[in-house]
Design an enzyme around this catalytic site. Structure first.
Site, PDB file in Angstrom:
ATOM      1  N   LYS A 248       5.116   8.310  25.573  1.00 11.10           N
ATOM      2  CA  LYS A 248       6.087   8.246  26.675  1.00 11.10           C
ATOM      3  C   LYS A 248       6.328   9.634  27.259  1.00 11.10           C
ATOM      4  CE  LYS A 248      10.718   8.216  25.722  1.00 11.10           C
ATOM      5  NZ  LYS A 248      11.530   9.216  26.420  1.00 11.10           N
ATOM      6  N   ASN A 249       6.607  10.596  26.380  1.00 15.30           N
ATOM      7  CA  ASN A 249       7.019  11.902  26.889  1.00 15.30           C
ATOM      8  C   ASN A 249       5.861  12.744  27.423  1.00 15.30           C
ATOM      9  OD1 ASN A 249       9.620  11.215  26.453  1.00 15.30           O
ATOM     10  ND2 ASN A 249       9.903  12.450  24.604  1.00 15.30           N
TER      11      ASN A 249
ATOM     12  N   CYS B 146      24.229  12.606  28.936  1.00 16.42           N
ATOM     13  CA  CYS B 146      23.699  11.373  28.367  1.00 16.42           C
ATOM     14  C   CYS B 146      24.191  11.240  26.945  1.00 16.42           C
ATOM     15  CB  CYS B 146      22.185  11.333  28.454  1.00 16.42           C
ATOM     16  SG  CYS B 146      21.385  12.351  27.252  1.00 16.42           S
TER      17      CYS B 146
ATOM     18  N   ARG C 272      23.198  18.030  28.640  1.00 17.97           N
ATOM     19  CA  ARG C 272      21.794  18.430  28.804  1.00 17.97           C
ATOM     20  C   ARG C 272      21.634  19.210  30.107  1.00 17.97           C
ATOM     21  NH1 ARG C 272      18.173  13.356  27.200  1.00 17.97           N
ATOM     22  NH2 ARG C 272      16.511  14.895  27.213  1.00 17.97           N
TER      23      ARG C 272
ATOM     24  N   ASP D 138      13.666  13.748  18.065  1.00 16.94           N
ATOM     25  CA  ASP D 138      13.515  12.330  18.417  1.00 16.94           C
ATOM     26  C   ASP D 138      13.238  11.447  17.204  1.00 16.94           C
ATOM     27  OD1 ASP D 138      13.939  13.045  21.015  1.00 16.94           O
ATOM     28  OD2 ASP D 138      11.819  13.066  21.572  1.00 16.94           O
TER      29      ASP D 138
ATOM     30  N   ARG E  36      13.338   1.053  26.616  1.00 18.24           N
ATOM     31  CA  ARG E  36      13.116   2.232  27.468  1.00 18.24           C
ATOM     32  C   ARG E  36      11.957   3.059  26.925  1.00 18.24           C
ATOM     33  NH1 ARG E  36      17.502   6.183  27.455  1.00 18.24           N
ATOM     34  NH2 ARG E  36      15.696   7.287  28.230  1.00 18.24           N
TER      35      ARG E  36
HETATM   36  N1  EPU Z   1      18.457  23.232  27.515  1.00 17.62           N
HETATM   37  C1  EPU Z   1      19.189  24.204  28.134  1.00 17.62           C
HETATM   38  N2  EPU Z   1      18.928  24.440  29.457  1.00 17.62           N
HETATM   39  C2  EPU Z   1      17.982  23.775  30.162  1.00 17.62           C
HETATM   40  C3  EPU Z   1      17.245  22.792  29.504  1.00 17.62           C
HETATM   41  C4  EPU Z   1      17.495  22.533  28.174  1.00 17.62           C
HETATM   42  O1  EPU Z   1      20.055  24.825  27.537  1.00 17.62           O
HETATM   43  O2  EPU Z   1      17.795  24.062  31.353  1.00 17.62           O
HETATM   44  C5  EPU Z   1      18.702  22.939  26.084  1.00 17.62           C
HETATM   45  C6  EPU Z   1      19.045  21.481  25.827  1.00 17.62           C
HETATM   46  O3  EPU Z   1      20.440  21.226  26.004  1.00 17.62           O
HETATM   47  C7  EPU Z   1      18.603  21.301  24.392  1.00 17.62           C
HETATM   48  C8  EPU Z   1      17.360  22.184  24.318  1.00 17.62           C
HETATM   49  O4  EPU Z   1      17.491  23.116  25.387  1.00 17.62           O
HETATM   50  O5  EPU Z   1      19.573  21.792  23.508  1.00 17.62           O
HETATM   51  C9  EPU Z   1      16.040  21.466  24.448  1.00 17.62           C
HETATM   52  O6  EPU Z   1      16.089  20.556  25.538  1.00 17.62           O
HETATM   53  P1  EPU Z   1      14.798  20.165  26.369  1.00 17.62           P
HETATM   54  O7  EPU Z   1      14.954  20.665  27.765  1.00 17.62           O
HETATM   55  O8  EPU Z   1      13.591  20.590  25.624  1.00 17.62           O
HETATM   56  O9  EPU Z   1      14.877  18.577  26.410  1.00 17.62           O
HETATM   57  P2  EPU Z   1      14.276  17.689  27.563  1.00 17.62           P
HETATM   58  O10 EPU Z   1      13.090  18.349  28.123  1.00 17.62           O
HETATM   59  O11 EPU Z   1      15.362  17.273  28.472  1.00 17.62           O
HETATM   60  C10 EPU Z   1      12.555  16.365  26.102  1.00 17.62           C
HETATM   61  C11 EPU Z   1      12.307  14.938  25.740  1.00 17.62           C
HETATM   62  C12 EPU Z   1      13.408  14.441  24.809  1.00 17.62           C
HETATM   63  C13 EPU Z   1      13.388  15.337  23.571  1.00 17.62           C
HETATM   64  C14 EPU Z   1      13.554  16.807  23.957  1.00 17.62           C
HETATM   65  C15 EPU Z   1      13.426  17.760  22.795  1.00 17.62           C
HETATM   66  C16 EPU Z   1      11.126  14.051  27.632  1.00 17.62           C
HETATM   67  C17 EPU Z   1      11.102  13.160  28.816  1.00 17.62           C
HETATM   68  N3  EPU Z   1      12.260  14.136  26.955  1.00 17.62           N
HETATM   69  O12 EPU Z   1      13.828  16.407  26.739  1.00 17.62           O
HETATM   70  O13 EPU Z   1      13.075  13.113  24.460  1.00 17.62           O
HETATM   71  O14 EPU Z   1      14.449  14.963  22.714  1.00 17.62           O
HETATM   72  O15 EPU Z   1      12.548  17.169  24.927  1.00 17.62           O
HETATM   73  O16 EPU Z   1      12.180  17.615  22.185  1.00 17.62           O
HETATM   74  O17 EPU Z   1      10.107  14.662  27.308  1.00 17.62           O
HETATM   75  C18 EPU Z   1      13.497  10.913  23.758  1.00 17.62           C
HETATM   76  O18 EPU Z   1      12.294  10.648  23.980  1.00 17.62           O
HETATM   77  O19 EPU Z   1      14.238  10.122  23.118  1.00 17.62           O
HETATM   78  C19 EPU Z   1      14.048  12.174  24.223  1.00 17.62           C
HETATM   79  C20 EPU Z   1      15.352  12.377  24.362  1.00 17.62           C
END
Ligand code: EPU
Length: 424
Positions: free
Chosen positions: A22-23, A117, A122, A308, A405
């Protein structure tokens, strides 16, 4: 609303295949905005999140078609729209991944802020700072990120914050950098296999990216990207969830069609808990213990144990002999499942301000007892399903919406392995 009804206590056995990731699929689909010709992606799982992103892409002038053999074809039919609506992006954060591709290809973007969320706050500050460094003019207006960019310009950008590198932030910036003028260097970038997969997809379309899978990614901007046919990687989170399902029931089964290296940390922790693991280059056969050994688990960015899979670990360790602790360095508040696992008779103490270390303490019990539970997010739902597989009697996991989802037919796959699970 559909629910899952599980009668626990059946050890799982047999062989089951892993679906596509998915990701990896979501940012790759968003990156198709960059392509001059149609792209075809194989292995995209049939999921609600994939449908939501397809709807966002359609609203942006992309024709998205599921082919008879399961492949997904994406082609731009109208390159004028630039607005990704709140109604869709609020349903699925990965919708925010269209921001980088829109700025790079269409020079304009209006993308809804995804909002909070169930797994915590986030922010997207790292995405915005890095895109600004590449020359995009961004402002936040009425809940939307509104951006303009004539042609982006290569720069050195930083993709890590206090919680480590951002995964979708790295995806957004990679997409923006591939057609920027000159070289970009992405520092402290995410090294997750899904980011590597996106980079390979972009390279297959003509991008020049080096250093994928390391914290420093170098991108030499090219004029434009063509089309491509690409097969995405297997879903390591689904694979790990299935293995934990086998483990929690004390069963013996093989999860096939995965990349074992992608879940090295999970396999090592499973072995420490008493599971027997036999791997081939594309499969893992797991034999579960009678009762797992307790251990301390901390979710971290790749190559650590993924956040995850943290909730599913908690379900497993709730049956361990002894006391375990669990923490999540990526999303420190991702513990909404604690209360529901307790309804299944797990003995868990959520972190409290007094203790202050953010660790959940799980005192293993001999048996879980079935109950009706409700989940608020995707991985928490999976944890409750796993707990239900092991619990005595009947467990009803309400609202499978979350599960659908992100897992392709998880209940059907578990039923194939002998679980007594049905939709009601
Ligand atoms: N963060 C910041 N600033 C930003 C972005 C992120 O402080 O601009 C922080 C977040 O709050 C968090 C950390 O950095 O504490 C990591 O967040 P990240 O941005 O890596 O998460 P994401 O890209 O929004 C993806 C996956 C998530 C998975 C996370 C961590 C996708 C579509 N989503 O989210 O997947 O938990 O990386 O590996 O790739 C799931 O599949 O259930 C899911 C939530």
């Amino acid at each position: 609303m559909e629910h899952l009804c599980i009668t626990g206590g059946r050890p799982l056995s047999g062989t089951i295949a892993t679906s596509g990731s998915k990701n990896a699929a979501l940012p790759i689909m968003a990156a198709s905005i960059l392509a001059q010709q149609p792209v075809r992606i194989d292995g995209v799982p049939q999921l609600r999140d994939v449908c939501t992103l397809a709807d966002i892409l359609r609203s942006l002038g992309i024709r998205v078609s599921r082919l008879e053999d399961g492949g997904l074809e994406l082609a731009t039919v109208d390159s004028l729209p630039v607005r990704a609506d709140y109604e869709l992006v609020s349903r699925m954060r990965a919708g925010f991944c269209v921001l980088g591709p829109l700025l790079a290809r269409r020079g304009r973007a209006m993308v809804s802020l995804p909002g909070g969320c169930a797994i915590g706050d986030r922010p997207v500050d790292l995405h915005l700072a890095a895109l600004t460094a590449l020359g995009a003019e961004l402002k936040v207006e009425h809940g939307y990120v509104v951006g303009r960019a004539k042609r982006l310009v290569g720069a050195v950008v930083q993709l890590s914050g206090p919680r480590g590198p951002t995964v979708t932030g790295t995806a957004n910036v990679l997409c923006a950098a591939v057609t920027a003028r000159g070289q970009s260097v992405l520092r402290e970038a995410a090294i997750e296999p899904e980011v590597v997969d996106l980079g390979r997809f972009l390279n297959a379309m003509g991008a020049r990216i080096e250093g994928l899978g390391t914290p420093t990614i170098a991108v030499e901007g090219v004029e434009q990207l063509g089309g491509s046919r690409y097969k995405i990687i297997p879903d390591r989170i689904e694979a790990a969830t299935l293995l934990l399902a086998v483990a929690i029931t004390g069963g013996r089964a093989t999860v096939d069609g995965l990349v074992p290296e992608h879940i090295d940390a999970v396999l090592a922790a499973l072995e420490r808990s008493g599971c027997r693991i036999d791997t081939t280059p594309h499969s893992v056969c797991l034999t579960g213990p009678q009762r797992p050994r307790a251990q301390d688990i901390c979710a971290r960015p790749y190559p650590g144990i993924p956040t995850d899979i943290q909730a599913q670990w908690m379900a497993f360790l709730s049956l361990a002999q002894g006391r375990s602790t669990i923490c999540d360095e990526v999303f420190p508040g991702r513990f909404m499942h604690v209360g529901e696992l307790k309804r299944l008779s797990a003995r868990i103490a959520a972190p409290d301000a007094g203790r202050g270390d953010g660790r959940v303490v799980v005192q293993g019990v001999e048996r879980l007892a079935g109950a009706t539970v409700t989940a608020t997010d995707l991985r928490a739902s999976a944890a409750l399903v796993l707990a239900g597989l092991a619990a005595e009697g009947e467990t009803v996991v309400r609202d499978v919406y979350h599960l659908d989802r992100g897992y392709e037919g998880l209940d059907a796959k578990l039923a194939t392995l002998g679980a007594a699970i049905k939709r009601i």
